[in-house]
Design a protein around this motif. Structure first.
Motif, PDB file in Angstrom:
ATOM      1  N   VAL A 259      69.892 -27.669  67.541  1.00 20.84           N
ATOM      2  CA  VAL A 259      71.119 -28.542  68.273  1.00 20.84           C
ATOM      3  C   VAL A 259      70.924 -30.009  68.283  1.00 20.84           C
ATOM      4  CG1 VAL A 259      71.939 -28.677  70.814  1.00 20.84           C
ATOM      5  CG2 VAL A 259      70.791 -26.732  70.133  1.00 20.84           C
ATOM      6  N   ASP A 260      71.952 -30.580  67.741  1.00 20.45           N
ATOM      7  CA  ASP A 260      72.218 -31.965  67.366  1.00 20.45           C
ATOM      8  C   ASP A 260      72.866 -32.572  68.468  1.00 20.45           C
ATOM      9  OD1 ASP A 260      72.145 -34.401  66.308  1.00 20.45           O
ATOM     10  OD2 ASP A 260      72.919 -33.700  64.276  1.00 20.45           O
ATOM     11  N   HIS A 261      72.334 -33.280  69.287  1.00 18.65           N
ATOM     12  CA  HIS A 261      73.041 -34.031  70.332  1.00 18.65           C
ATOM     13  C   HIS A 261      73.319 -35.455  69.738  1.00 18.65           C
ATOM     14  CE1 HIS A 261      73.012 -31.737  73.991  1.00 18.65           C
ATOM     15  NE2 HIS A 261      71.925 -31.294  73.713  1.00 18.65           N
ATOM     16  N   ASN A 262      74.606 -35.542  69.030  1.00 22.91           N
ATOM     17  CA  ASN A 262      75.073 -36.775  68.499  1.00 22.91           C
ATOM     18  C   ASN A 262      76.185 -37.395  69.188  1.00 22.91           C
ATOM     19  OD1 ASN A 262      76.691 -34.454  68.017  1.00 22.91           O
ATOM     20  ND2 ASN A 262      77.442 -34.990  65.850  1.00 22.91           N
ATOM     21  N   ALA A 263      76.403 -37.130  70.331  1.00 14.11           N
ATOM     22  CA  ALA A 263      77.442 -37.722  71.248  1.00 14.11           C
ATOM     23  C   ALA A 263      76.818 -37.743  72.674  1.00 14.11           C
ATOM     24  CB  ALA A 263      78.791 -36.921  71.196  1.00 14.11           C
ATOM     25  N   PRO A 264      77.559 -38.554  73.313  1.00 14.87           N
ATOM     26  CA  PRO A 264      76.902 -38.809  74.706  1.00 14.87           C
ATOM     27  C   PRO A 264      77.516 -37.724  75.433  1.00 14.87           C
ATOM     28  CG  PRO A 264      78.432 -40.564  74.214  1.00 14.87           C
ATOM     29  CD  PRO A 264      78.298 -39.800  72.787  1.00 14.87           C
ATOM     30  N   LYS A 265      76.758 -37.654  76.860  1.00 14.46           N
ATOM     31  CA  LYS A 265      77.494 -36.947  77.702  1.00 14.46           C
ATOM     32  C   LYS A 265      77.857 -35.524  77.453  1.00 14.46           C
ATOM     33  CE  LYS A 265      77.824 -40.157  80.904  1.00 14.46           C
ATOM     34  NZ  LYS A 265      76.833 -40.344  82.133  1.00 14.46           N
ATOM     35  N   THR A 266      76.669 -34.791  76.468  1.00 14.09           N
ATOM     36  CA  THR A 266      76.728 -33.423  76.191  1.00 14.09           C
ATOM     37  C   THR A 266      75.953 -32.705  76.635  1.00 14.09           C
ATOM     38  OG1 THR A 266      75.384 -34.294  74.424  1.00 14.09           O
ATOM     39  CG2 THR A 266      78.004 -33.934  73.997  1.00 14.09           C
ATOM     40  N   ARG A 267      75.925 -31.440  77.003  1.00 19.68           N
ATOM     41  CA  ARG A 267      75.196 -30.487  77.479  1.00 19.68           C
ATOM     42  C   ARG A 267      74.666 -29.055  76.672  1.00 19.68           C
ATOM     43  NH1 ARG A 267      75.222 -34.385  80.314  1.00 19.68           N
ATOM     44  NH2 ARG A 267      75.552 -34.464  82.596  1.00 19.68           N
ATOM     45  N   SER A 268      73.280 -28.767  76.571  1.00 24.42           N
ATOM     46  CA  SER A 268      73.024 -27.459  75.913  1.00 24.42           C
ATOM     47  C   SER A 268      71.926 -27.051  76.627  1.00 24.42           C
ATOM     48  CB  SER A 268      72.448 -28.006  74.267  1.00 24.42           C
ATOM     49  OG  SER A 268      71.293 -28.680  74.432  1.00 24.42           O
ATOM     50  N   ASN A 269      71.998 -25.606  76.560  1.00 25.62           N
ATOM     51  CA  ASN A 269      70.882 -24.515  77.076  1.00 25.62           C
ATOM     52  C   ASN A 269      70.665 -23.345  76.318  1.00 25.62           C
ATOM     53  OD1 ASN A 269      69.359 -23.959  79.472  1.00 25.62           O
ATOM     54  ND2 ASN A 269      70.690 -21.829  79.362  1.00 25.62           N
ATOM     55  N   VAL A 270      69.671 -23.273  75.832  1.00 23.41           N
ATOM     56  CA  VAL A 270      69.168 -22.335  74.951  1.00 23.41           C
ATOM     57  C   VAL A 270      68.318 -21.245  75.567  1.00 23.41           C
ATOM     58  CG1 VAL A 270      67.979 -21.636  72.977  1.00 23.41           C
ATOM     59  CG2 VAL A 270      69.383 -23.795  72.830  1.00 23.41           C
ATOM     60  N   ASP A 271      68.431 -20.096  75.613  1.00 20.88           N
ATOM     61  CA  ASP A 271      67.555 -18.973  76.145  1.00 20.88           C
ATOM     62  C   ASP A 271      67.422 -17.893  75.422  1.00 20.88           C
ATOM     63  OD1 ASP A 271      66.302 -17.082  77.830  1.00 20.88           O
ATOM     64  OD2 ASP A 271      67.395 -17.402  79.598  1.00 20.88           O
ATOM     65  N   TYR A 272      66.540 -17.496  74.419  1.00 26.82           N
ATOM     66  CA  TYR A 272      66.234 -16.457  73.757  1.00 26.82           C
ATOM     67  C   TYR A 272      65.044 -15.511  74.265  1.00 26.82           C
ATOM     68  CZ  TYR A 272      69.689 -17.349  69.893  1.00 26.82           C
ATOM     69  OH  TYR A 272      70.583 -17.741  69.089  1.00 26.82           O
ATOM     70  N   ARG A 273      65.197 -14.301  74.129  1.00 23.76           N
ATOM     71  CA  ARG A 273      64.353 -13.450  74.704  1.00 23.76           C
ATOM     72  C   ARG A 273      64.021 -12.259  73.728  1.00 23.76           C
ATOM     73  NH1 ARG A 273      65.650 -12.877  81.149  1.00 23.76           N
ATOM     74  NH2 ARG A 273      66.098 -15.213  81.427  1.00 23.76           N
ATOM     75  N   GLY A 274      62.706 -11.958  73.442  1.00 29.01           N
ATOM     76  CA  GLY A 274      62.344 -10.732  72.674  1.00 29.01           C
ATOM     77  C   GLY A 274      61.355  -9.787  72.931  1.00 29.01           C
ATOM     78  N   LYS A 293      70.145 -41.648  69.213  1.00 25.73           N
ATOM     79  CA  LYS A 293      70.164 -42.699  70.103  1.00 25.73           C
ATOM     80  C   LYS A 293      71.403 -43.137  70.629  1.00 25.73           C
ATOM     81  CE  LYS A 293      69.325 -47.974  69.622  1.00 25.73           C
ATOM     82  NZ  LYS A 293      68.785 -49.025  68.632  1.00 25.73           N
ATOM     83  N   VAL A 294      72.523 -42.541  70.097  1.00 29.94           N
ATOM     84  CA  VAL A 294      73.769 -42.393  70.814  1.00 29.94           C
ATOM     85  C   VAL A 294      74.046 -41.713  71.858  1.00 29.94           C
ATOM     86  CG1 VAL A 294      74.897 -40.943  69.251  1.00 29.94           C
ATOM     87  CG2 VAL A 294      76.253 -42.838  70.396  1.00 29.94           C
ATOM     88  N   ALA A 295      73.422 -40.780  71.942  1.00 32.17           N
ATOM     89  CA  ALA A 295      73.553 -39.613  72.955  1.00 32.17           C
ATOM     90  C   ALA A 295      73.122 -39.979  74.396  1.00 32.17           C
ATOM     91  CB  ALA A 295      72.858 -38.267  72.358  1.00 32.17           C
ATOM     92  N   GLU A 296      73.439 -40.897  74.863  1.00 37.54           N
ATOM     93  CA  GLU A 296      73.162 -41.214  76.197  1.00 37.54           C
ATOM     94  C   GLU A 296      73.692 -40.293  77.264  1.00 37.54           C
ATOM     95  OE1 GLU A 296      73.712 -45.252  76.963  1.00 37.54           O
ATOM     96  OE2 GLU A 296      72.275 -45.860  75.465  1.00 37.54           O
ATOM     97  N   GLY A 297      72.949 -39.954  78.365  1.00 37.23           N
ATOM     98  CA  GLY A 297      73.627 -39.332  79.422  1.00 37.23           C
ATOM     99  C   GLY A 297      73.603 -37.884  79.286  1.00 37.23           C
ATOM    100  N   ILE A 298      72.911 -37.201  77.998  1.00 40.62           N
ATOM    101  CA  ILE A 298      72.987 -35.791  77.697  1.00 40.62           C
ATOM    102  C   ILE A 298      71.813 -34.907  78.545  1.00 40.62           C
ATOM    103  CG2 ILE A 298      73.651 -36.628  75.697  1.00 40.62           C
ATOM    104  CD1 ILE A 298      70.342 -34.584  75.795  1.00 40.62           C
ATOM    105  N   GLU A 299      72.258 -33.843  78.552  1.00 43.85           N
ATOM    106  CA  GLU A 299      71.092 -32.881  79.405  1.00 43.85           C
ATOM    107  C   GLU A 299      70.834 -31.565  78.344  1.00 43.85           C
ATOM    108  OE1 GLU A 299      70.329 -30.574  83.673  1.00 43.85           O
ATOM    109  OE2 GLU A 299      72.222 -31.767  83.224  1.00 43.85           O
ATOM    110  N   THR A 300      69.648 -31.203  78.222  1.00 45.19           N
ATOM    111  CA  THR A 300      69.224 -29.984  77.144  1.00 45.19           C
ATOM    112  C   THR A 300      68.039 -29.382  77.849  1.00 45.19           C
ATOM    113  OG1 THR A 300      68.601 -29.636  75.075  1.00 45.19           O
ATOM    114  CG2 THR A 300      68.032 -31.679  75.755  1.00 45.19           C
ATOM    115  N   TYR A 301      67.976 -28.220  77.600  1.00 45.12           N
ATOM    116  CA  TYR A 301      66.799 -27.256  77.721  1.00 45.12           C
ATOM    117  C   TYR A 301      66.876 -26.185  77.024  1.00 45.12           C
ATOM    118  CZ  TYR A 301      62.760 -25.414  80.029  1.00 45.12           C
ATOM    119  OH  TYR A 301      61.647 -24.935  80.703  1.00 45.12           O
ATOM    120  N   GLU A 302      65.626 -25.857  76.377  1.00 40.62           N
ATOM    121  CA  GLU A 302      65.488 -24.725  75.590  1.00 40.62           C
ATOM    122  C   GLU A 302      64.379 -23.822  75.929  1.00 40.62           C
ATOM    123  OE1 GLU A 302      64.680 -25.434  71.507  1.00 40.62           O
ATOM    124  OE2 GLU A 302      63.369 -27.148  71.918  1.00 40.62           O
TER     125      GLU A 302
END
Length: 402
Positions: A259-274, A293-302
């Motif tokens: 996941v490439d956070h290449n823009a500000p104020k973006t969100r990502s959440n990853v949940d894989y189960r096996g 560096k440009v991706a200020e204000g983002i939130e992510t969790y994997e």
């Protein structure tokens, strides 16, 4: 569980190679975790297993997808194109202008080189598909290769399902571009026969203020190795990526996410189960998140969770965070691999539930949180049936061992 992949303090550079490959002058990470994209097969030499991105892969079993050769047919596809949606077959050469990015590994590069044609599906702007659009691709026991582009216009709403079954080997490169303000649900069901080989690359671009959910379900096949890349076309994009896999004896299932956070104020959440059972069952999950560096204000969790049901299994789980700015809302990752939760089993057994049934309920709960997010009742029901079959196999194995 394996040790984390080395991510180091790598030099960042402006990639002229990327520009030459038609994706513009974008900042590219000079890192062994991020191979330079290229359309040229020669830029993706046959791996030896010593390379970081290939060290978990059973190369001998994947040999057919790594070898150059003649143009191959695609899968046999069933499914209807909804009214108003455009479906076009084009020369493969058109992919360079339509793709989100060039191939990042040899399997994807050869999928392009050996495909007979490009399939393009366009959902026009401001379109709402009332029902899930399901496409079933069947392998007929031979080698197959395909390239596919999906474009979803601005402010559209769609659920699109790709269901794979049958046998043979399949190499593919999918490029998916979601327009600004759109909401898209993408579901991939890898329901192959026990001898099938499946490898490829899925590249996803999330538009400004768009919301995208993806679900990967791998419950069949001999070897599955998928590279899933995602990036953002503007601020405000949200991405949820869910996955489930059930790995049996001798089976290898590998999901690699970037996941490439290449823009500000973006969100990502990853949940894989096996879940794994049987001698030689091997799962690999690589989760890499880059916060530029440009991706200020983002939130992510994997997150990756693995449930080991029998002896003789191996789960490799490698989460990575590469952070270039401290001006973020939050970033984190987690990875767990183990047997049944003793507290859950104790709770169920204390209420009179036999141990075998208690274990079954724990596994169902483990997967149900992912399955219920699919949003397509017939696919959800099919996956629940598949999980039940896997649990029957586990119960039979336990009885035989007693």
């Amino acid at each position: 569980m394996s040790a984390p992949e080395r991510n180091g303090q790598e030099e960042k550079k402006l990639s002229t190679t990327a520009a030459a490959n038609g994706i513009g002058a974008v900042e590219t990470v000079a890192s062994h975790l991020h191979p330079t994209p290229s359309w040229n097969v020669a830029d993706h030499p046959k791996p030896t297993g010593m390379e970081e991105i290939w060290r978990f892969t059973p190369l001998k079993r994947l040999a057919g997808l790594l070898t150059e050769g003649d143009v191959l047919p695609g899968l046999d596809w069933e499914g209807e194109t909804p009214a108003g949606v455009e479906f076009t077959v084009m020369p493969v050469s058109a992919l360079r202008d339509l793709a989100v990015e060039p191939p990042v590994d040899r399997v994807a590069a050869l999928a392009v080189a050996r495909s007979a044609e490009l399939a393009l599906m366009r959902v026009p702007a401001d379109t709402e598909l009332d029902q899930a659009n399901v496409h079933v691709g069947t392998g007929n026991g031979v080698e197959a290769a395909e390239v596919f582009v999906l474009e979803v216009g601005a402010n559209s709403r769609a659920t699109i399902v790709f269901h794979y079954k049958g046998s043979g080997s399949y190499a593919a490169k999918y490029d998916i571009r979601v327009g600004d303000g759109a909401e898209v649900n993408l579901v991939y069901v890898n329901d192959w026969d026990a001898d099938a080989i499946h490898g490829g690359q899925i590249s996803l671009e999330v538009g400004r203020d768009a919301r995208v959910r993806t679900v990967q379900a791998s419950l069949g096949g001999a070897v599955i190795r998928l590279q899933e890349n995602a990036r953002f076309a503007g601020p405000g994009g949200e991405l949820e990526q869910y996955g489930l896999y059930f790995v049996d004896a001798g089976q290898h299932i590998q999901h690699r996410l970037f996941v490439d956070h290449n823009a500000p104020k973006t969100r990502s959440n990853v949940d894989y189960r096996g879940a794994l059972q049987g001698e030689g069952a091997n799962s690999v999950w690589i989760g890499d998140v880059l916060i530029r560096k440009v991706a200020e204000g983002i939130e992510t969790y994997e997150s990756n969770k693995n449930l080991v049901l029998t002896d003789g299994c191996r789960a490799d789980s490698v989460p990575n965070l590469e952070i270039e700015t401290g001006e973020i809302e939050g970033a984190g990752h987690s990875s767990t691999t183990g047997r049944f939760d003793d507290l859950q089993l104790f709770y169920l057994r204390s209420r009179g539930i036999p141990e075998a049934e208690a274990r079954r309920l724990v596994v169902h709960g483990f997967f149900n949180d992912i399955i219920r997010r699919i949003g397509v009742p017939e696919i959800e029901e099919r996956l629940l049936v598949q999980v039940e079959k896997e649990l029957d196999m586990a119960a039979e194995a336990m009885r035989a061992a007693q």
